[in-house]
Design an enzyme around this catalytic site. Sequence first.
Site, mmCIF file in Angstrom:
data_model
loop_
_atom_site.group_PDB
_atom_site.id
_atom_site.type_symbol
_atom_site.label_atom_id
_atom_site.label_comp_id
_atom_site.label_asym_id
_atom_site.label_seq_id
_atom_site.Cartn_x
_atom_site.Cartn_y
_atom_site.Cartn_z
ATOM 1 N N MET A 77 0.838 -1.202 0.000
ATOM 2 C CA MET A 77 0.000 0.000 0.000
ATOM 3 C C MET A 77 0.874 1.253 0.000
ATOM 4 O O MET A 77 0.417 2.353 0.330
ATOM 5 C CB MET A 77 -0.941 -0.003 1.212
ATOM 6 C CG MET A 77 -1.900 -1.194 1.186
ATOM 7 S SD MET A 77 -3.383 -0.940 2.158
ATOM 8 C CE MET A 77 -2.690 -0.747 3.792
ATOM 9 N N GLY A 78 2.142 1.102 -0.362
ATOM 10 C CA GLY A 78 3.032 2.260 -0.474
ATOM 11 C C GLY A 78 3.543 2.730 0.870
ATOM 12 O O GLY A 78 3.475 2.018 1.864
ATOM 13 N N LEU A 119 6.651 3.163 1.517
ATOM 14 C CA LEU A 119 7.557 2.018 1.665
ATOM 15 C C LEU A 119 8.631 2.248 2.716
ATOM 16 O O LEU A 119 9.171 3.343 2.844
ATOM 17 C CB LEU A 119 8.220 1.721 0.312
ATOM 18 C CG LEU A 119 7.250 1.410 -0.837
ATOM 19 C CD1 LEU A 119 8.027 1.147 -2.128
ATOM 20 C CD2 LEU A 119 6.350 0.225 -0.508
ATOM 21 N N HIS A 120 8.925 1.187 3.447
ATOM 22 C CA HIS A 120 10.003 1.219 4.434
ATOM 23 C C HIS A 120 10.876 -0.016 4.199
ATOM 24 O O HIS A 120 10.614 -0.799 3.273
ATOM 25 C CB HIS A 120 9.438 1.246 5.855
ATOM 26 C CG HIS A 120 8.399 0.191 6.116
ATOM 27 N ND1 HIS A 120 8.701 -1.146 6.168
ATOM 28 C CD2 HIS A 120 7.051 0.275 6.300
ATOM 29 C CE1 HIS A 120 7.605 -1.837 6.401
ATOM 30 N NE2 HIS A 120 6.578 -1.008 6.475
ATOM 31 N N HIS A 162 9.173 -3.448 3.582
ATOM 32 C CA HIS A 162 8.712 -3.671 2.209
ATOM 33 C C HIS A 162 9.902 -4.014 1.292
ATOM 34 O O HIS A 162 9.821 -4.887 0.434
ATOM 35 C CB HIS A 162 8.072 -2.401 1.636
ATOM 36 C CG HIS A 162 6.789 -1.984 2.287
ATOM 37 N ND1 HIS A 162 6.662 -0.820 3.004
ATOM 38 C CD2 HIS A 162 5.566 -2.566 2.312
ATOM 39 C CE1 HIS A 162 5.412 -0.694 3.436
ATOM 40 N NE2 HIS A 162 4.727 -1.747 3.043
ATOM 41 N N LYS A 211 4.858 -10.052 9.188
ATOM 42 C CA LYS A 211 4.303 -9.057 10.115
ATOM 43 C C LYS A 211 2.782 -9.176 10.160
ATOM 44 O O LYS A 211 2.163 -9.003 11.201
ATOM 45 C CB LYS A 211 4.714 -7.667 9.667
ATOM 46 C CG LYS A 211 3.812 -6.578 10.168
ATOM 47 C CD LYS A 211 4.565 -5.375 10.593
ATOM 48 C CE LYS A 211 3.665 -4.409 11.316
ATOM 49 N NZ LYS A 211 2.600 -3.916 10.443
ATOM 50 N N GLN A 253 -2.917 -12.509 7.767
ATOM 51 C CA GLN A 253 -3.115 -12.232 6.335
ATOM 52 C C GLN A 253 -2.371 -13.252 5.475
ATOM 53 O O GLN A 253 -2.914 -13.775 4.492
ATOM 54 C CB GLN A 253 -2.620 -10.819 6.013
ATOM 55 C CG GLN A 253 -2.463 -10.530 4.529
ATOM 56 C CD GLN A 253 -2.100 -9.092 4.256
ATOM 57 O OE1 GLN A 253 -2.946 -8.229 4.277
ATOM 58 N NE2 GLN A 253 -0.825 -8.820 4.010
ATOM 59 N N MET A 279 8.603 -2.572 11.750
ATOM 60 C CA MET A 279 8.448 -1.423 10.844
ATOM 61 C C MET A 279 7.057 -1.439 10.242
ATOM 62 O O MET A 279 6.514 -2.502 9.943
ATOM 63 C CB MET A 279 9.499 -1.479 9.749
ATOM 64 C CG MET A 279 10.856 -1.169 10.276
ATOM 65 S SD MET A 279 12.024 -0.903 8.953
ATOM 66 C CE MET A 279 13.507 -0.670 9.926
ATOM 67 N N SER A 325 4.204 1.373 7.923
ATOM 68 C CA SER A 325 3.946 2.704 7.336
ATOM 69 C C SER A 325 3.286 3.601 8.367
ATOM 70 O O SER A 325 3.483 4.819 8.375
ATOM 71 C CB SER A 325 3.036 2.569 6.115
ATOM 72 O OG SER A 325 3.603 1.673 5.180
HETATM 73 P P1 AMP Z 1 1.329 -2.962 3.498
HETATM 74 O O1 AMP Z 1 1.883 -1.884 2.622
HETATM 75 O O2 AMP Z 1 1.262 -2.585 4.942
HETATM 76 O O3 AMP Z 1 0.050 -3.536 2.961
HETATM 77 O O4 AMP Z 1 2.374 -4.152 3.445
HETATM 78 C C1 AMP Z 1 2.729 -4.739 2.228
HETATM 79 C C2 AMP Z 1 3.478 -6.019 2.510
HETATM 80 O O5 AMP Z 1 4.650 -5.725 3.262
HETATM 81 C C3 AMP Z 1 2.660 -7.011 3.348
HETATM 82 O O6 AMP Z 1 2.890 -8.317 2.855
HETATM 83 C C4 AMP Z 1 3.237 -6.822 4.728
HETATM 84 O O7 AMP Z 1 3.112 -7.970 5.546
HETATM 85 C C5 AMP Z 1 4.688 -6.526 4.414
HETATM 86 N N1 AMP Z 1 5.309 -5.808 5.528
HETATM 87 C C6 AMP Z 1 4.859 -4.697 6.147
HETATM 88 N N2 AMP Z 1 5.682 -4.352 7.169
HETATM 89 C C7 AMP Z 1 6.659 -5.280 7.199
HETATM 90 C C8 AMP Z 1 7.815 -5.501 8.038
HETATM 91 N N3 AMP Z 1 8.114 -4.679 9.036
HETATM 92 N N4 AMP Z 1 8.599 -6.560 7.775
HETATM 93 C C9 AMP Z 1 8.308 -7.406 6.755
HETATM 94 N N5 AMP Z 1 7.241 -7.260 5.932
HETATM 95 C C10 AMP Z 1 6.430 -6.220 6.155
#
Ligand code: AMP
Length: 260
Positions: free
Chosen positions: A20-21, A23-24, A27, A141, A145, A176, A178
């Site tokens: 969902m952008g 990014l850290h 991601h 994380k 899901q 981490m 967003s």
């Molecule tokens: P999101 O943008 O929050 O939907 O996350 C996109 C993908 O990145 C999902 O598969 C999350 O589980 C993964 N993700 C988010 N935060 C982390 C993290 N700290 N470490 C590893 N994967 C992550």
Amino acid sequence: MLRWRSIHAAKERIALVPTMGALHRGHLDLVTKALRECDQVVVSIFVNPTQFGRNEDLSKYPRQEAEDLKQLKRLGVDAVFLPSSAEEVYERSSETRILPRPELVKMMEAVFRPGHFDGVVQVVFKLFQIVEPDRAYFGEKDYQQLKVIEAMVEDLFLKVRIRPVRTRREKTGLAMSSRNKYFSPEEKEEAAFLYECLQSAKTPAIARRRLRSKGFKLQYLECWSEDLLEKKKSNGRWYAAALYKGVRLIDNLDRSTKSS
Ligand code: AMP
């Protein structure tokens, strides 16, 4: 589209990393693993409205497209799917839907975010149809899901392999996210107490008490078996969600003592 078909025809392995952008490094770990394992890597950036509840933070969810694109370019990602509006993904307001496997959506995130996983499987299924990846990368994380997606792939015979990626943490242990952007530096340090409790409390009940005493508004802190079919006392994976200073945190940690 034509180029896409030729990539498939060339038998190249295609990866999809749905995000969902904002990014850290968490991601970027998914992207890096995808780049290592596949020939072509597609990242999607889409703040999917159907997975947000009515009182959630859809409108203020952090957006930083230019910065995200710069980071992905630097890493060498091949393509980014970035719909300009929700209508690009959802042409109709009502459409054919699929449902997550029922036993995986009876607890935790599914209870505190009703309909959330309906929205997740809806969008992930569509992303799989659009990109036709051989592999798709998801973070541990969001462990519930991950299990819901794995079940969808298995139940619907989807031809994609799901690759889990370990949770990337700050030095303090805070996972981490967003949403961490909403914290002041001080609050961000304090928020790491969630991980500390997941890691060190003897029982979930103790962890809950410690967190509440420090101002965490706990939604759940529970222990479940790896397949999420059985609630456990403490030998299993611990899951938590809490609001701290108005920011929603989720995390999980494997605390199972594996008997040999
Ligand atoms: P999101 O943008 O929050 O939907 O996350 C996109 C993908 O990145 C999902 O598969 C999350 O589980 C993964 N993700 C988010 N935060 C982390 C993290 N700290 N470490 C590893 N994967 C992550």
